[in-house]
Scaffold this motif. Structure first.
Motif, PDB file in Angstrom:
ATOM      1  N   GLN A 224       0.673  -1.188   0.061  1.00  0.00           N
ATOM      2  CA  GLN A 224       0.032  -0.121  -0.107  1.00  0.00           C
ATOM      3  C   GLN A 224       0.785   1.205  -0.129  1.00  0.00           C
ATOM      4  OE1 GLN A 224      -3.482   0.047   0.092  1.00  0.00           O
ATOM      5  NE2 GLN A 224      -3.430  -2.139  -0.386  1.00  0.00           N
ATOM      6  N   CYS A 225       0.697   2.247  -0.959  1.00  0.00           N
ATOM      7  CA  CYS A 225       1.538   3.394  -1.176  1.00  0.00           C
ATOM      8  C   CYS A 225       1.106   4.350  -0.007  1.00  0.00           C
ATOM      9  CB  CYS A 225       1.304   4.069  -2.358  1.00  0.00           C
ATOM     10  SG  CYS A 225       2.140   5.398  -2.521  1.00  0.00           S
ATOM     11  N   PRO A 226       1.976   4.847   0.896  1.00  0.00           N
ATOM     12  CA  PRO A 226       1.499   5.942   1.708  1.00  0.00           C
ATOM     13  C   PRO A 226       1.230   7.270   1.646  1.00  0.00           C
ATOM     14  CG  PRO A 226       3.977   5.580   1.761  1.00  0.00           C
ATOM     15  CD  PRO A 226       3.482   4.603   0.760  1.00  0.00           C
ATOM     16  N   PHE A 227       1.248   7.748   0.312  1.00  0.00           N
ATOM     17  CA  PHE A 227       1.188   8.879  -0.251  1.00  0.00           C
ATOM     18  C   PHE A 227      -0.591   9.042  -0.276  1.00  0.00           C
ATOM     19  CE2 PHE A 227       0.046  11.815  -3.780  1.00  0.00           C
ATOM     20  CZ  PHE A 227       0.677  13.067  -3.217  1.00  0.00           C
ATOM     21  N   ARG A 228      -0.996  10.285   0.230  1.00  0.00           N
ATOM     22  CA  ARG A 228      -2.164  10.842   0.060  1.00  0.00           C
ATOM     23  C   ARG A 228      -2.302  12.113  -0.258  1.00  0.00           C
ATOM     24  NH1 ARG A 228      -2.331   6.309   0.223  1.00  0.00           N
ATOM     25  NH2 ARG A 228      -3.654   4.802   1.427  1.00  0.00           N
ATOM     26  N   TYR A 229      -2.731  12.511  -1.579  1.00  0.00           N
ATOM     27  CA  TYR A 229      -2.675  13.807  -1.889  1.00  0.00           C
ATOM     28  C   TYR A 229      -3.797  14.772  -1.090  1.00  0.00           C
ATOM     29  CZ  TYR A 229      -3.490  17.765  -5.244  1.00  0.00           C
ATOM     30  OH  TYR A 229      -3.546  19.168  -5.765  1.00  0.00           O
ATOM     31  N   SER A 230      -3.397  16.059  -0.569  1.00  0.00           N
ATOM     32  CA  SER A 230      -4.020  16.664   0.161  1.00  0.00           C
ATOM     33  C   SER A 230      -4.835  17.849  -0.331  1.00  0.00           C
ATOM     34  CB  SER A 230      -3.194  17.306   1.344  1.00  0.00           C
ATOM     35  OG  SER A 230      -2.275  18.224   0.836  1.00  0.00           O
ATOM     36  N   GLY A 231      -4.686  17.900  -1.726  1.00  0.00           N
ATOM     37  CA  GLY A 231      -5.559  18.572  -2.455  1.00  0.00           C
ATOM     38  C   GLY A 231      -6.964  18.516  -2.968  1.00  0.00           C
ATOM     39  N   LYS A 232      -7.587  19.254  -3.706  1.00  0.00           N
ATOM     40  CA  LYS A 232      -8.987  18.935  -4.189  1.00  0.00           C
ATOM     41  C   LYS A 232      -8.888  17.662  -5.252  1.00  0.00           C
ATOM     42  CE  LYS A 232     -11.032  23.180  -2.310  1.00  0.00           C
ATOM     43  NZ  LYS A 232     -11.789  24.444  -2.716  1.00  0.00           N
TER      44      LYS A 232
END
Length: 232
Positions: A224-232
């Motif tokens: 599972q990739c730990p990255f999460r985009y915080s924009g819209k």
């Protein structure tokens, strides 16, 4: 319009040494990536020296240079341009620890992009589980290649932790020119000669998420990739 000149102009004390080390590494006859060799030969490999890859110390400076690099490319597009960040350490990170560090830096850089109101490059997906995922900084899509001393693949084994940001647009240009598959196969053959086997993690863009390739560690299907985009 984003300025093409960095705001944070000071250099890390190790920057000159970092540039020499990475240039020699890429120039070595056995190094498989012909794209990186072309960028080095053309003088279009931009190298930034930084401190600890496990620390946020230089993230503002890295992000500033990365956004400027993206703006410069859009102003004057050309093939074989890359931006590399060579960190002074640590040099003893395991593959798992390096993977955590590289994604921490990616998350931090992406959050700064959102904070500064930079739009995501609409040509790629911000979802790391999507087959069309790529990162985006300054409105330009990037593919990251991680290098470090304890990498299991020889092509990823370099004396210092390093992140190389490659422009996604250049891969598309190569496809349009009918050169992508030939270049990809040449790199894979050279990597096989170096390592004794083909890299099982390499896939074409659009077949599987490229996030699995960034750190260089071989991961299984449940990763599972730990990255999460915080924009819209």
């Amino acid at each position: 319009m984003l300025s093409t000149k960095p705001m944070f102009s000071w250099a890390d004390p190790s920057e000159d040494e970092a540039s020499l080390l990475l240039s020699a590494y890429i120039a070595d006859q056995g190094f498989p990536c012909v794209g990186a060799k072309a960028a080095l030969a053309k003088g279009t490999l931009d190298i930034l020296g930084a401190r600890d890859i496990a620390s946020a110390w230089d993230d503002l400076r890295i992000h500033d240079r990365l956004r400027c690099f993206a703006a410069q490319y859009r102003a004057e597009p050309s093939l074989f341009r890359s931006f590399a960040v060579v960190f002074s350490g640590p040099d003893d990170l395991s593959e798992e620890a390096f993977e955590r560090a590289i994604w921490q830096r990616i998350q931090s850089l992406s959050d700064k992009d959102v904070w500064l109101g930079q739009a995501w490059d609409e040509r790629v997906s911000p979802d790391p589980s999507n087959a069309h995922f790529s990162l985006s900084f300054g409105g330009e899509a990037f593919f990251v290649v991680g290098l470090h001393p304890r990498a299991s693949r020889p092509a990823r084994r370099f004396s210092r932790p390093t992140m190389i940001f490659n422009l996604h647009d250049q891969f598309e240009t190569l496809r349009e020119q009918g050169k992508y598959e030939t270049m990809r196969e040449k790199i894979m053959v050279r990597d096989e000669v170096l390592a004794g086997s083909r890299n099982p993690m390499l896939s074409r863009h659009g077949e599987a998420s490229e996030a699995r390739q960034y750190s260089g560690r071989a991961v299984d299907g449940g990763w599972q990739c730990p990255f999460r985009y915080s924009g819209k």
